[in-house]
Scaffold this motif. Sequence first.
Motif, PDB file in Angstrom:
ATOM      1  N   UNK A 153       3.892  -0.291 -14.210  1.00  0.00           N
ATOM      2  CA  UNK A 153       3.484  -1.685 -14.389  1.00  0.00           C
ATOM      3  C   UNK A 153       2.597  -1.870 -15.615  1.00  0.00           C
ATOM      4  N   UNK A 154       1.643  -0.953 -15.841  1.00  0.00           N
ATOM      5  CA  UNK A 154       0.609  -1.249 -16.841  1.00  0.00           C
ATOM      6  C   UNK A 154       0.675  -0.369 -18.091  1.00  0.00           C
ATOM      7  N   UNK A 155       1.416   0.719 -18.064  1.00  0.00           N
ATOM      8  CA  UNK A 155       1.623   1.605 -19.219  1.00  0.00           C
ATOM      9  C   UNK A 155       0.364   1.813 -20.044  1.00  0.00           C
ATOM     10  N   UNK A 156       0.396   1.468 -21.338  1.00  0.00           N
ATOM     11  CA  UNK A 156      -0.751   1.802 -22.197  1.00  0.00           C
ATOM     12  C   UNK A 156      -1.949   0.862 -22.019  1.00  0.00           C
ATOM     13  N   UNK A 157      -1.818  -0.152 -21.152  1.00  0.00           N
ATOM     14  CA  UNK A 157      -2.959  -1.041 -20.932  1.00  0.00           C
ATOM     15  C   UNK A 157      -3.993  -0.421 -20.004  1.00  0.00           C
ATOM     16  N   UNK A 158      -3.604   0.649 -19.282  1.00  0.00           N
ATOM     17  CA  UNK A 158      -4.497   1.273 -18.309  1.00  0.00           C
ATOM     18  C   UNK A 158      -4.743   2.713 -18.733  1.00  0.00           C
ATOM     19  N   UNK A 159      -6.014   3.161 -18.615  1.00  0.00           N
ATOM     20  CA  UNK A 159      -6.358   4.500 -19.068  1.00  0.00           C
ATOM     21  C   UNK A 159      -5.954   5.558 -18.040  1.00  0.00           C
ATOM     22  N   UNK A 160      -6.266   5.298 -16.760  1.00  0.00           N
ATOM     23  CA  UNK A 160      -6.150   6.356 -15.759  1.00  0.00           C
ATOM     24  C   UNK A 160      -5.632   5.831 -14.414  1.00  0.00           C
ATOM     25  N   UNK A 161      -4.706   6.567 -13.818  1.00  0.00           N
ATOM     26  CA  UNK A 161      -4.338   6.325 -12.417  1.00  0.00           C
ATOM     27  C   UNK A 161      -4.669   7.603 -11.663  1.00  0.00           C
ATOM     28  N   UNK A 162      -5.499   7.455 -10.636  1.00  0.00           N
ATOM     29  CA  UNK A 162      -5.814   8.596  -9.778  1.00  0.00           C
ATOM     30  C   UNK A 162      -4.638   8.758  -8.820  1.00  0.00           C
ATOM     31  N   UNK A 163      -4.052   9.961  -8.801  1.00  0.00           N
ATOM     32  CA  UNK A 163      -2.836  10.168  -8.010  1.00  0.00           C
ATOM     33  C   UNK A 163      -3.178  10.733  -6.640  1.00  0.00           C
ATOM     34  N   UNK A 164      -3.064   9.894  -5.619  1.00  0.00           N
ATOM     35  CA  UNK A 164      -3.336  10.330  -4.250  1.00  0.00           C
ATOM     36  C   UNK A 164      -2.058  10.449  -3.441  1.00  0.00           C
ATOM     37  N   UNK A 165      -0.929  10.578  -4.119  1.00  0.00           N
ATOM     38  CA  UNK A 165       0.348  10.695  -3.414  1.00  0.00           C
ATOM     39  C   UNK A 165       0.858   9.346  -2.952  1.00  0.00           C
ATOM     40  N   UNK A 166       2.039   9.326  -2.312  1.00  0.00           N
ATOM     41  CA  UNK A 166       2.575   8.061  -1.800  1.00  0.00           C
ATOM     42  C   UNK A 166       1.676   7.528  -0.675  1.00  0.00           C
ATOM     43  N   UNK A 167       1.486   6.206  -0.619  1.00  0.00           N
ATOM     44  CA  UNK A 167       0.586   5.610   0.382  1.00  0.00           C
ATOM     45  C   UNK A 167       1.148   5.805   1.782  1.00  0.00           C
ATOM     46  N   UNK A 168       0.304   6.257   2.706  1.00  0.00           N
ATOM     47  CA  UNK A 168       0.766   6.591   4.060  1.00  0.00           C
ATOM     48  C   UNK A 168       1.103   5.344   4.877  1.00  0.00           C
ATOM     49  N   UNK A 169       0.468   4.208   4.606  1.00  0.00           N
ATOM     50  CA  UNK A 169       0.737   2.997   5.391  1.00  0.00           C
ATOM     51  C   UNK A 169       1.736   2.089   4.693  1.00  0.00           C
ATOM     52  N   UNK A 170       1.569   1.890   3.408  1.00  0.00           N
ATOM     53  CA  UNK A 170       2.609   1.220   2.630  1.00  0.00           C
ATOM     54  C   UNK A 170       2.574  -0.299   2.592  1.00  0.00           C
ATOM     55  N   UNK A 171       1.788  -0.938   3.456  1.00  0.00           N
ATOM     56  CA  UNK A 171       1.642  -2.393   3.438  1.00  0.00           C
ATOM     57  C   UNK A 171       0.137  -2.686   3.415  1.00  0.00           C
ATOM     58  N   UNK A 172      -0.257  -3.773   2.755  1.00  0.00           N
ATOM     59  CA  UNK A 172      -1.672  -4.107   2.584  1.00  0.00           C
ATOM     60  C   UNK A 172      -2.438  -4.170   3.908  1.00  0.00           C
ATOM     61  N   UNK A 173      -3.770  -4.171   3.771  1.00  0.00           N
ATOM     62  CA  UNK A 173      -4.637  -4.271   4.941  1.00  0.00           C
ATOM     63  C   UNK A 173      -4.460  -5.618   5.637  1.00  0.00           C
ATOM     64  N   UNK A 174      -4.737  -5.627   6.929  1.00  0.00           N
ATOM     65  CA  UNK A 174      -4.807  -6.858   7.706  1.00  0.00           C
ATOM     66  C   UNK A 174      -6.146  -7.526   7.371  1.00  0.00           C
ATOM     67  N   UNK A 175      -6.158  -8.849   7.229  1.00  0.00           N
ATOM     68  CA  UNK A 175      -7.415  -9.544   6.900  1.00  0.00           C
ATOM     69  C   UNK A 175      -7.838 -10.440   8.071  1.00  0.00           C
ATOM     70  N   UNK A 176      -9.095 -10.232   8.502  1.00  0.00           N
ATOM     71  CA  UNK A 176      -9.658 -11.028   9.603  1.00  0.00           C
ATOM     72  C   UNK A 176     -10.980 -11.632   9.152  1.00  0.00           C
ATOM     73  N   UNK A 177     -11.192 -12.912   9.450  1.00  0.00           N
ATOM     74  CA  UNK A 177     -12.468 -13.582   9.163  1.00  0.00           C
ATOM     75  C   UNK A 177     -12.988 -14.261  10.417  1.00  0.00           C
ATOM     76  N   UNK A 178     -14.149 -14.889  10.310  1.00  0.00           N
ATOM     77  CA  UNK A 178     -14.799 -15.502  11.477  1.00  0.00           C
ATOM     78  C   UNK A 178     -15.242 -16.928  11.164  1.00  0.00           C
ATOM     79  N   UNK A 179     -14.333 -17.794  10.709  1.00  0.00           N
ATOM     80  CA  UNK A 179     -14.765 -19.164  10.389  1.00  0.00           C
ATOM     81  C   UNK A 179     -15.267 -19.858  11.659  1.00  0.00           C
ATOM     82  N   UNK A 180     -16.446 -20.456  11.561  1.00  0.00           N
ATOM     83  CA  UNK A 180     -17.102 -21.082  12.731  1.00  0.00           C
ATOM     84  C   UNK A 180     -17.186 -20.131  13.918  1.00  0.00           C
TER      85      UNK A 180
END
Length: 318
Positions: A153-180
């Motif tokens: 995605x970012x090629x020469x625009x980004x200096x470093x990607x830390x490689x932690x292997x393929x993501x084990x969950x693969x979908x973003x975090x669930x988001x919960x809030x407490x409005x009122x």
Amino acid sequence: MVHISTNISEAVACLNREEIIGLPTETVYGLAGNIYSEKAVRKIFDMKQRPLFNPLIVHIGRTEAVEQIAQNIPEQAYALIAAFWPGPLTLVLDRRPGIPDLITAGKNTVAVRMPNHPMALALLEALEYPLAAPSANPFGSISPTTAQHVADYFRDKLELVLDGGPCARGVESTIVGFPNGVPTLYRHGSTPAEDIEAVLGQLAYITHKENAPDAPGMLARHYAPATRTIRSAHMAQTAAEYPDLKIGLLLFDQAVEAPNATHQEILSPSGDLKEAAMHLYAAMHRLDQMGLDLIIAQQFPNSGLGRAINDRLDRAGK
Ligand code: TXA
Ligand code: MG
């Protein structure tokens, strides 16, 4: 050229220079920088082409650090922290003064999570500040689940990607809030809503139409391949309706009889939703690179992680 590395000290040095890096987490890769560095945070927004009104998630390395980021933390939030951190659950809480407006988009709330990835935790432990990190994809495109996706995605625009292997969950975090004071689910994700309800009881749900200004990750078209994508509960039948198109299929657990489909991606031959979630984005990336006219994505069972998968595929189809 972007450098892919497993060296945590290299990442620390980069971040201390107010640069940003590709960060592995258990959900997807993030584009990470010091929350207190205006330079780094602006660079995150610029590189993602992300609108400034869309706030970022603060990533912390130990549960106690939540109190340096948020205040008036409800008991229910502590119950979720005890049950799910480190892990793929983001909490929207009252912000502490001192959390930069750029992070929260000027809101009175701040989103926080403690990722469950050994490399991310080791990095956060070595830093003197938390990391702001949205998913490491240009705004509106498919989230990255490998270091190579980020580099592509970012090629020469980004200096470093830390490689932690393929993501084990693969979908973003669930988001919960407490409005009122009401526990409310803003985004389905890798922590199933049922698991959260087992701790707190029934959640309120805010769908993307109602809260688009509040959680723009819920914008209708998001997580989208460039290729036109539609959903179907009857894959073979739908494929047959497009005899003249070059078609790719995205399936849960088995191939279908569809002579006109150029390629079929099966996310979990054993029918395991966790495995399907892990493979979802990589399969979408592959299909998107095949020069297809149309992607047909199957309807997944609408419970547990199937809800997060269906949510992402619905948005891909908008
Ligand atoms: O799994 C994840 O959460 C990944 C990894 C890298 O941690 N991050 C991620 O970030 O998905 P992002 O920026 O792509 O999505 C964050 C979502 C956005 O929809 C944003 O609008 C919402 O969180 N958000 C952030 N702060 C918020 C706040 N104060 N109130 C409501 N929504 C908020
Ligand atoms: Mg994102």
